[in-house]
Enzyme design. Sequence first.
Site: not given
Ligand SMILES: [Zn+2]
Length: 214
Positions: A103-106, A144, A172, A174
């Site tokens: 995931c690009e956030h975490h 996603q 996910h 995260c």
């Molecule tokens: Zn994430």
Amino acid sequence: MSPYDNALRAEAAADHDVDVKVGGPRPSREDAEAAVRTLIEWAGDDPDREGLLETPARVVRSYEELFKGYHSDPRVYLERIFEETEDYHDMVLLKNIRMESHCEHHMLPVIGRVSIAYMPNNRVVGVSKLARVVETFAKRLQIQEKMTAQVANTIQDVLQPKGVAVMVEAEHQCMTTRGVCKPGASMVTKTLTGCFKEDAELRKEFFDLVTKGN
Ligand SMILES: [Zn+2]
């Protein structure tokens, strides 16, 4: 990264709207390893103790594999088509393709399954090529929803079938290992184009084939 690689990436981006960073050179391997050392210290450990000495180099090598999707163009896999299909014009479905992304956030793993169907328009592709398209988009930093749309839109654009259906179901890390900590929760996304969007019966057939008998 060599100037040749940079030129290739710029060309791929210009031709195909490939979502990669182009232009400036990548940081050096040494810079990347130094960044990993910093994160080890930030976590609270000593990057100079024996067990961690080689870790920055290993992490950077693993990044080459985990994020190799930035260095290939998924469209290339779909360009070799077969037209001798004996008038086959029913659904082609490849289901439960394993998918590992981040995931690009975490930057934590997103692991799941992808099912892809298309209705051929007198052209089909080798079945492994659909899995290659998934792999190329998955081996990037992703959300996603975007990955699902990228897979469907790329197949629609290059192969030009009568329609494409893509469904992704993934966990996910995260949210399963940190944050709200909800193991077992999975996210489902789908993108439908052409006849799959318009024909409710066909859409139902796709979802039945994908979700039953697993
Ligand atoms: Zn994430």
